[in-house]
Every structure is written in structure tokens, then in C-alpha cells.
Design a protein around this motif. Structure first.
Motif, PDB file in Angstrom:
ATOM      1  N   MET A  28       0.832  -1.204   0.000  1.00  0.00           N
ATOM      2  CA  MET A  28       0.000   0.000   0.000  1.00  0.00           C
ATOM      3  C   MET A  28       0.871   1.261   0.000  1.00  0.00           C
ATOM      4  SD  MET A  28      -2.994   1.396  -0.038  1.00  0.00           S
ATOM      5  CE  MET A  28      -4.139   0.098   0.427  1.00  0.00           C
ATOM      6  N   MET A  29       1.909   1.290   0.854  1.00  0.00           N
ATOM      7  CA  MET A  29       2.767   2.466   0.919  1.00  0.00           C
ATOM      8  C   MET A  29       3.471   2.703  -0.413  1.00  0.00           C
ATOM      9  SD  MET A  29       4.442   2.212   4.715  1.00  0.00           S
ATOM     10  CE  MET A  29       5.472   3.642   4.385  1.00  0.00           C
ATOM     11  N   GLU A  30       3.926   1.621  -1.054  1.00  0.00           N
ATOM     12  CA  GLU A  30       4.614   1.766  -2.334  1.00  0.00           C
ATOM     13  C   GLU A  30       3.652   2.282  -3.404  1.00  0.00           C
ATOM     14  OE1 GLU A  30       7.478   1.844  -5.266  1.00  0.00           O
ATOM     15  OE2 GLU A  30       7.650   1.812  -3.085  1.00  0.00           O
ATOM     16  N   ARG A  31       2.409   1.790  -3.406  1.00  0.00           N
ATOM     17  CA  ARG A  31       1.423   2.284  -4.375  1.00  0.00           C
ATOM     18  C   ARG A  31       1.162   3.771  -4.161  1.00  0.00           C
ATOM     19  NH1 ARG A  31      -1.380  -2.634  -3.479  1.00  0.00           N
ATOM     20  NH2 ARG A  31      -2.965  -1.574  -2.210  1.00  0.00           N
ATOM     21  N   ASN A  32       1.072   4.183  -2.904  1.00  0.00           N
ATOM     22  CA  ASN A  32       0.869   5.599  -2.606  1.00  0.00           C
ATOM     23  C   ASN A  32       2.055   6.436  -3.077  1.00  0.00           C
ATOM     24  OD1 ASN A  32      -1.595   5.011  -1.451  1.00  0.00           O
ATOM     25  ND2 ASN A  32      -0.823   5.011   0.660  1.00  0.00           N
ATOM     26  N   ARG A  33       3.234   5.889  -2.863  1.00  0.00           N
ATOM     27  CA  ARG A  33       4.458   6.596  -3.286  1.00  0.00           C
ATOM     28  C   ARG A  33       4.474   6.786  -4.799  1.00  0.00           C
ATOM     29  NH1 ARG A  33       9.233   4.498  -5.094  1.00  0.00           N
ATOM     30  NH2 ARG A  33      11.087   5.824  -4.902  1.00  0.00           N
ATOM     31  N   GLN A  34       4.155   5.730  -5.529  1.00  0.00           N
ATOM     32  CA  GLN A  34       4.138   5.824  -6.978  1.00  0.00           C
ATOM     33  C   GLN A  34       3.062   6.797  -7.476  1.00  0.00           C
ATOM     34  OE1 GLN A  34       6.354   4.628  -9.077  1.00  0.00           O
ATOM     35  NE2 GLN A  34       7.483   3.741  -7.340  1.00  0.00           N
ATOM     36  N   ALA A  35       1.929   6.816  -6.797  1.00  0.00           N
ATOM     37  CA  ALA A  35       0.856   7.741  -7.178  1.00  0.00           C
ATOM     38  C   ALA A  35       1.307   9.181  -6.998  1.00  0.00           C
ATOM     39  CB  ALA A  35      -0.392   7.461  -6.349  1.00  0.00           C
ATOM     40  N   ILE A  36       2.040   9.449  -5.909  1.00  0.00           N
ATOM     41  CA  ILE A  36       2.561  10.803  -5.672  1.00  0.00           C
ATOM     42  C   ILE A  36       3.589  11.177  -6.740  1.00  0.00           C
ATOM     43  CG2 ILE A  36       3.919  12.211  -4.082  1.00  0.00           C
ATOM     44  CD1 ILE A  36       2.589  10.596  -1.790  1.00  0.00           C
ATOM     45  N   ILE A  37       4.478  10.232  -7.057  1.00  0.00           N
ATOM     46  CA  ILE A  37       5.505  10.498  -8.072  1.00  0.00           C
ATOM     47  C   ILE A  37       4.864  10.855  -9.405  1.00  0.00           C
ATOM     48  CG2 ILE A  37       7.295   9.383  -9.480  1.00  0.00           C
ATOM     49  CD1 ILE A  37       8.217   7.941  -6.952  1.00  0.00           C
ATOM     50  N   ARG A  38       3.786  10.153  -9.753  1.00  0.00           N
ATOM     51  CA  ARG A  38       3.130  10.418 -11.037  1.00  0.00           C
ATOM     52  C   ARG A  38       2.534  11.820 -11.108  1.00  0.00           C
ATOM     53  NH1 ARG A  38       1.702   4.880 -10.553  1.00  0.00           N
ATOM     54  NH2 ARG A  38      -0.297   5.396  -9.583  1.00  0.00           N
ATOM     55  N   GLN A  39       2.264  12.425  -9.959  1.00  0.00           N
ATOM     56  CA  GLN A  39       1.716  13.777  -9.938  1.00  0.00           C
ATOM     57  C   GLN A  39       2.793  14.856  -9.972  1.00  0.00           C
ATOM     58  OE1 GLN A  39      -1.394  14.343  -6.879  1.00  0.00           O
ATOM     59  NE2 GLN A  39      -1.408  12.111  -6.650  1.00  0.00           N
ATOM     60  N   CYS A  40       4.040  14.463  -9.776  1.00  0.00           N
ATOM     61  CA  CYS A  40       5.130  15.445  -9.726  1.00  0.00           C
ATOM     62  C   CYS A  40       5.453  15.971 -11.125  1.00  0.00           C
ATOM     63  CB  CYS A  40       6.386  14.823  -9.134  1.00  0.00           C
ATOM     64  SG  CYS A  40       6.208  14.352  -7.397  1.00  0.00           S
ATOM     65  N   THR A  41       5.865  17.205 -11.179  1.00  0.00           N
ATOM     66  CA  THR A  41       6.238  17.830 -12.459  1.00  0.00           C
ATOM     67  C   THR A  41       7.695  18.280 -12.470  1.00  0.00           C
ATOM     68  OG1 THR A  41       5.455  19.985 -11.671  1.00  0.00           O
ATOM     69  CG2 THR A  41       3.893  18.612 -12.913  1.00  0.00           C
ATOM     70  N   ARG A  42       8.357  18.292 -11.322  1.00  0.00           N
ATOM     71  CA  ARG A  42       9.766  18.681 -11.256  1.00  0.00           C
ATOM     72  C   ARG A  42      10.509  17.659 -10.406  1.00  0.00           C
ATOM     73  NH1 ARG A  42      10.387  24.867  -9.628  1.00  0.00           N
ATOM     74  NH2 ARG A  42      12.474  24.461 -10.447  1.00  0.00           N
ATOM     75  N   PHE A  43      11.742  17.319 -10.840  1.00  0.00           N
ATOM     76  CA  PHE A  43      12.540  16.314 -10.153  1.00  0.00           C
ATOM     77  C   PHE A  43      13.940  16.850  -9.889  1.00  0.00           C
ATOM     78  CE2 PHE A  43       9.090  14.090 -12.047  1.00  0.00           C
ATOM     79  CZ  PHE A  43       8.832  13.005 -11.223  1.00  0.00           C
ATOM     80  N   VAL A  44      14.399  16.674  -8.659  1.00  0.00           N
ATOM     81  CA  VAL A  44      15.729  17.152  -8.281  1.00  0.00           C
ATOM     82  C   VAL A  44      16.801  16.216  -8.820  1.00  0.00           C
ATOM     83  CG1 VAL A  44      17.238  17.717  -6.337  1.00  0.00           C
ATOM     84  CG2 VAL A  44      14.814  18.292  -6.230  1.00  0.00           C
ATOM     85  N   VAL A  45      16.527  14.921  -8.828  1.00  0.00           N
ATOM     86  CA  VAL A  45      17.497  13.946  -9.321  1.00  0.00           C
ATOM     87  C   VAL A  45      16.871  13.108 -10.430  1.00  0.00           C
ATOM     88  CG1 VAL A  45      18.741  13.780  -7.149  1.00  0.00           C
ATOM     89  CG2 VAL A  45      16.825  12.255  -7.545  1.00  0.00           C
ATOM     90  N   ASN A  46      17.725  12.579 -11.280  1.00  0.00           N
ATOM     91  CA  ASN A  46      17.313  11.718 -12.383  1.00  0.00           C
ATOM     92  C   ASN A  46      16.403  12.463 -13.365  1.00  0.00           C
ATOM     93  OD1 ASN A  46      18.761   9.526 -11.340  1.00  0.00           O
ATOM     94  ND2 ASN A  46      17.061   8.986  -9.990  1.00  0.00           N
ATOM     95  N   HIS A  47      15.867  11.737 -14.317  1.00  0.00           N
ATOM     96  CA  HIS A  47      15.017  12.320 -15.340  1.00  0.00           C
ATOM     97  C   HIS A  47      13.549  12.154 -14.959  1.00  0.00           C
ATOM     98  CE1 HIS A  47      18.170  12.871 -18.450  1.00  0.00           C
ATOM     99  NE2 HIS A  47      18.759  11.918 -17.761  1.00  0.00           N
ATOM    100  N   TYR A  48      12.717  12.935 -15.604  1.00  0.00           N
ATOM    101  CA  TYR A  48      11.286  12.735 -15.439  1.00  0.00           C
ATOM    102  C   TYR A  48      10.962  11.311 -15.892  1.00  0.00           C
ATOM    103  CZ  TYR A  48       6.281  13.630 -15.659  1.00  0.00           C
ATOM    104  OH  TYR A  48       4.931  13.590 -15.449  1.00  0.00           O
ATOM    105  N   PRO A  49      10.181  10.561 -15.110  1.00  0.00           N
ATOM    106  CA  PRO A  49       9.891   9.170 -15.491  1.00  0.00           C
ATOM    107  C   PRO A  49       9.262   9.083 -16.880  1.00  0.00           C
ATOM    108  CG  PRO A  49       9.178   9.599 -13.238  1.00  0.00           C
ATOM    109  CD  PRO A  49       9.563  10.929 -13.817  1.00  0.00           C
TER     110      PRO A  49
END
Length: 256
Positions: free
Chosen positions: A1-22
Motif C-alpha cells: 500500500m505504501m509503495e502504491r501511494n508513493r508511486q501515485a505521488i511520483i506520477r503527480q510530480c512535475t519537477r525532479f531534483v534527481v534523475n530524469h522525469y519518469p
């Protein structure tokens, strides 16, 4: 559940400090299809114009005689170190305590190639000339990582780097560059990639770090070293029948 929530949050992000936009597989493959000439022939077991031309392009950029594309940097670096060890008759390799070979490869350099590692310097600081001079046992190869991933991407000054390499050569060591993130070093040094790589007998670069390729690496050096590396690549099972998605994504990342 926590990992699914984490991925859902990542999908809403528009700026990333490290790595490339997924990038989804669909989006990556769509971009590759647009990038690929319609009449391009597939590679076969590392041969063909696609790989040969890309290897030549990167070799020219980095100022090395020739190169070989490999599926992973783990493979490329173990092969380079094994060749240097065979040539010198000394299987001892010196590297920083946070070296990828030591932390992330389950001791493959020891288990697969019977190499012996010497950890040089403080894990939280850059390797210094004094650290290297403090190593009393004979060393066959020195591995230097530019930049140092685990300690925040730190880089030695040009003078510190050339002093390290000069001392190593004076002791009869081969010098190998872990350049997984080499692409990020050129602005710091203000020198060409070829001038940086000229310090080293062999160079490894990655194409999925920084350049956002699917995967893939390249090992570069003199022609005789790369000829040996291709034999070891086959022994490692890395001479895949088709690698064009990896090569094309690597080239696209380098071009853009």
C-alpha cells in the motif's frame, strides 16, 4: 500500500531534483521509433553499422582508439580490470571504499575474476595522493571514479587528479576510469572529454545515467584491449544477438 501511494505521488510530480522525469515504455519506444531511420538494419551479436558507428562516435568524442558497447557497466568494468590484471600479472586493484565494485556487485570482482581489492582513503572524502602513497602492497590497477557518486558527486581538482594518475603510473599501475557519470565532469574541469580520458588506460561510460538511455555502457581503450574485452564479453554472456533498442536510446540521449 505504501509503495502504491508513493508511486501515485511520483506520477503527480512535475519537477525532479534527481534523475530524469519518469518516461513510460510507450513514450520511450515512440521516441525511439521517430529517431530510427526506416531503413536501418538491426545489429547482430555486436556487429553491424549501427553499433560500429556509435562506438566510433563515442571513441572519437573521448579520444580513445576504439570502443565496445556492452549491456552493463558492471560487466564492462570487471572485464577491464581482469585484462589489466592479466597483462601486469598483478591482480590487486586499488579503489575508493565507496566504489561500485565493492558496494553493489556482490564481490563479483573477487568471485568471478579472483581479483583482490584494496580500499584507499576515507569513505566520506575523496581519495588523496597521500592515501594512495600509504598503500604498501604492490597494486596492478588503480580505479578512479569521476564523479564520486556515493559522496555527493565530488570531484578532485585537475591538479589532484593528475597527481594521482602520475603517481600510479610511476608505480607501474594501469589506471582505469569509472566514468559512469563522466558526462557531468566536463563543465567542472573546463577541458574536453578527450583530454580528461587521456589520463586513463581504459574508460567506462554509462548511457542510462545522465543521458536517460534504456540501459547500456561502453568500454574504451586501445585496440588490443578492446579486442580482448570482446572475448570476455562473450564469456560473460554479454554478446547479445540484438542490442539496437539499447544502442538507439543511448545514441538518442547523447545526441540530445
Amino acid at each position: 500500500m505504501m509503495e502504491r501511494n508513493r508511486q501515485a505521488i511520483i506520477r503527480q510530480c512535475t519537477r525532479f531534483v534527481v534523475n530524469h522525469y519518469p518516461v513510460s515504455p510507450h513514450d520511450m519506444l515512440t521516441a525511439l521509433a521517430a529517431f530510427t531511420p526506416p531503413d536501418m538494419a538491426a545489429d547482430q551479436y555486436g556487429g553491424g553499422e549501427l553499433i560500429a558507428n556509435f562506438e566510433a562516435e563515442v571513441a572519437e568524442l573521448l579520444g580513445k582508439e576504439t570502443a565496445v558497447f556492452m549491456p552493463s557497466g558492471t560487466m564492462a568494468q570487471q572485464i577491464a580490470l581482469r585484462i589489466h590484471a592479466n597483462r601486469s600479472g598483478n591482480k590487486t586493484v586499488a579503489f575508493h571504499p565507496t566504489c561500485h565494485l565493492e558496494l553493489h556487485e556482490q564481490s563479483a570482482y573477487r568471485e568471478l575474476h579472483q581479483l583482490s581489492g584494496v580500499l584507499v582513503g576515507n569513505p566520506n572524502e575523496l581519495m588523496t595522493l597521500d592515501d594512495l602513497k600509504a598503500v604498501k602492497q604492490p597494486v596492478g590497477t588503480l580505479l578512479i571514479e569521476l564523479p564520486q557518486r556515493e559522496i555527493g558527486g565530488m570531484l578532485p581538482t585537475w591538479e589532484e587528479l593528475t597527481d594521482l594518475v602520475g603517481y600510479a603510473r610511476g608505480q607501474g599501475m594501469a589506471v582505469h576510469l569509472d566514468g559512469a557519470r563522466l558526462w557531468e565532469c566536463q563543465p567542472f574541469y573546463g577541458r574536453s572529454y578527450a583530454e580528461i580520458c587521456a589520463l586513463f588506460d581504459s574508460v567506462y561510460v554509462s548511457f542510462y545515467k545522465t543521458l536517460n538511455g534504456i540501459t547500456g555502457a561502453m568500454l574504451l581503450g586501445e585496440a588490443s584491449l578492446i579486442a580482448e574485452a570482446k572475448v570476455w564479453q562473450r564469456r560473460h554472456g554479454g554478446n547479445l544477438i540484438r542490442m539496437y533498442p539499447f544502442v538507439l536510446s543511448a545514441k538518442m540521449g547523447l545526441d540530445t
